[in-house]
Design an enzyme around this catalytic site. Structure first.
Site, PDB file in Angstrom:
ATOM      1  N   ASP A  51       0.843  -1.203   0.000  1.00 53.15           N
ATOM      2  CA  ASP A  51       0.000   0.000   0.000  1.00 53.15           C
ATOM      3  C   ASP A  51       0.878   1.253   0.000  1.00 53.15           C
ATOM      4  OD1 ASP A  51       0.843  -0.090   2.628  1.00 53.15           O
ATOM      5  OD2 ASP A  51      -1.164   0.036   3.520  1.00 53.15           O
ATOM      6  N   SER A  52       2.221   1.037   0.010  1.00 55.93           N
ATOM      7  CA  SER A  52       3.145   2.148  -0.225  1.00 55.93           C
ATOM      8  C   SER A  52       2.914   2.741  -1.616  1.00 55.93           C
ATOM      9  CB  SER A  52       4.600   1.679  -0.082  1.00 55.93           C
ATOM     10  OG  SER A  52       4.815   0.500  -0.839  1.00 55.93           O
ATOM     11  N   ASP A  90      -1.128  -6.233  -0.368  1.00 52.78           N
ATOM     12  CA  ASP A  90      -1.264  -5.519   0.896  1.00 52.78           C
ATOM     13  C   ASP A  90      -2.713  -5.050   1.056  1.00 52.78           C
ATOM     14  OD1 ASP A  90      -0.127  -4.568   3.169  1.00 52.78           O
ATOM     15  OD2 ASP A  90       1.061  -3.002   2.201  1.00 52.78           O
ATOM     16  N   LYS A 120      -1.310  -9.371   2.958  1.00 53.33           N
ATOM     17  CA  LYS A 120      -0.622  -8.885   4.160  1.00 53.33           C
ATOM     18  C   LYS A 120      -1.574  -7.987   4.933  1.00 53.33           C
ATOM     19  CE  LYS A 120       2.785  -5.566   4.086  1.00 53.33           C
ATOM     20  NZ  LYS A 120       2.153  -4.492   4.902  1.00 53.33           N
ATOM     21  N   GLU A 122      -1.804  -5.526   8.617  1.00 52.42           N
ATOM     22  CA  GLU A 122      -1.064  -4.915   9.725  1.00 52.42           C
ATOM     23  C   GLU A 122      -1.768  -5.208  11.058  1.00 52.42           C
ATOM     24  OE1 GLU A 122      -0.461  -0.716   9.057  1.00 52.42           O
ATOM     25  OE2 GLU A 122       0.484  -1.055   7.104  1.00 52.42           O
ATOM     26  N   GLU A 189       8.672  -4.043  10.966  1.00 54.04           N
ATOM     27  CA  GLU A 189       9.051  -2.728  10.424  1.00 54.04           C
ATOM     28  C   GLU A 189       9.554  -1.796  11.526  1.00 54.04           C
ATOM     29  OE1 GLU A 189       6.310  -0.940   7.660  1.00 54.04           O
ATOM     30  OE2 GLU A 189       7.424   0.949   7.618  1.00 54.04           O
TER      31      GLU A 189
HETATM   32  O1  KIV Z   1       3.470  -1.102   1.680  1.00 55.34           O
HETATM   33  C1  KIV Z   1       4.640  -1.475   1.761  1.00 55.34           C
HETATM   34  O2  KIV Z   1       5.468  -1.236   0.871  1.00 55.34           O
HETATM   35  C2  KIV Z   1       5.026  -2.220   2.946  1.00 55.34           C
HETATM   36  C3  KIV Z   1       6.465  -2.550   3.127  1.00 55.34           C
HETATM   37  C4  KIV Z   1       7.233  -1.343   3.484  1.00 55.34           C
HETATM   38  C5  KIV Z   1       6.667  -3.651   4.105  1.00 55.34           C
HETATM   39  O3  KIV Z   1       4.197  -2.528   3.752  1.00 55.34           O
END
Ligand code: KIV
Length: 276
Positions: A51-52, A90, A120, A122, A189
């Site tokens: 989600d980056s 994510d 993924k 959180e 992280e």
């Molecule tokens: O969204 C992302 O890129 C991440 C990584 C930094 C682990 O969650």
């Protein structure tokens, strides 16, 4: 990508085996098919559709604004470019927090529409019931503890996690609970190196993937744009190693194109279609 890729398909079982055999796991983010193909061809183990994307692709300040439709679209693009890497999608902010049912339906979209092979999410102990149900539904889960960017407003900024007795205890308790719930791997992280090492040693079947968590994790992840220098000049966390500096190369190519168009040098006869 049409290049032949002879390595074996990476699965969640591969990642568990790598943990048990002490083989380090390399993870990079990807958001589009071309980059996914390049990273897959050179042997990346996991492609994380992070989600980056909210920050590095869409220009937002945090990961909070990106939604399901855009993330599914990025995931599907990555899946079209990938052959052998394991794809982790994510789950964006509010796609799994409201209820377990919401989490199942959205995670299901990543697998059914996006071509992901796992998701993924959180969070620590509080996410265990959701993680268990996702896994029961056939959806492998990568956990994510330490700095969890979707909770940045509660945390108050990019602070190293695990400093202090309470925080340390919560992280260890969460890591063990996520392993017990069935996560095949988990991101650690921005975490105190000693805490990340202790967690990695304590986990038997769940691979830890560090980012700013020191060298003793089972694997490491970085954001692809960051390692290529495609980042805001002000953003240079201590853990970031930049492997290339693409902005001057891109600017130079674009500058030369502009000059060639303006001078009439582009296109020349070889680059044009004549009448036959
Ligand atoms: O969204 C992302 O890129 C991440 C990584 C930094 C682990 O969650």
């Amino acid at each position: 990508m049409s290049v032949v890729n002879k390595r074996k398909k990476v699965t969640v079982q591969t990642i568990r085996r790598m943990k048990s055999q002490g083989n380090k796991i390399a993870v990079l983010t990807a958001y589009d098919h071309y980059m996914a193909g390049l990273l897959d061809q050179v042997g990346i183990d996991i492609l994380l559709v992070g989600d980056s994307a909210s920050n590095v692709i869409h220009g937002f300040q945090t990961t909070l604004p990106i939604g399901m439709d855009i993330m599914v679209s990025h995931t599907a693009a990555v899946a079209r470019g990938n052959d052998k890497a394991l794809i982790v999608a994510d789950m964006p902010f509010m796609s799994y927090q409201p209820s377990i049912e919401t989490a199942i339906l959205n995670a299901g979209r990543f697998l059914a529409e996006g071509g992901a092979e796992s998701v993924k999410i959180e969070g620590g102990t509080e996410m265990v019931p959701t993680i268990k149900r996702l896994i029961e539904c056939g959806i492998p889960v990568m956990g994510h503890i330490g700095l969890t960017p979707q909770s940045i407003n509660r945390i108050g900024g990019p602070k190293v996690q695990g400093r202090g007795k309470e925080s340390r205890a919560y992280l260890m308790e969460s890591a063990l609970a996520l392993e017990e719930a069935g996560c095949f791997s988990m991101v650690l992280e921005l975490m105190d190196t000693e805490v990340a090492s202790e967690i990695t040693a304590a986990l038997k079947t769940t691979a830890t993937i560090g980012i700013g968590a020191g060298p003793n994790c089972d694997g490491q992840v970085l954001v692809i744009n960051d390692i290529l220098g495609l980042r805001d000049p002000g953003f240079k966390p201590k853990f970031l190693r930049e492997y290339a500096d693409l902005p001057p190369i891109i600017s130079d190519a674009a500058r030369r194109f502009i000059e060639d168009v303006r001078s009439g040098d582009y296109p020349n006869d070889d680059e044009s279609f004549g009448t036959n």
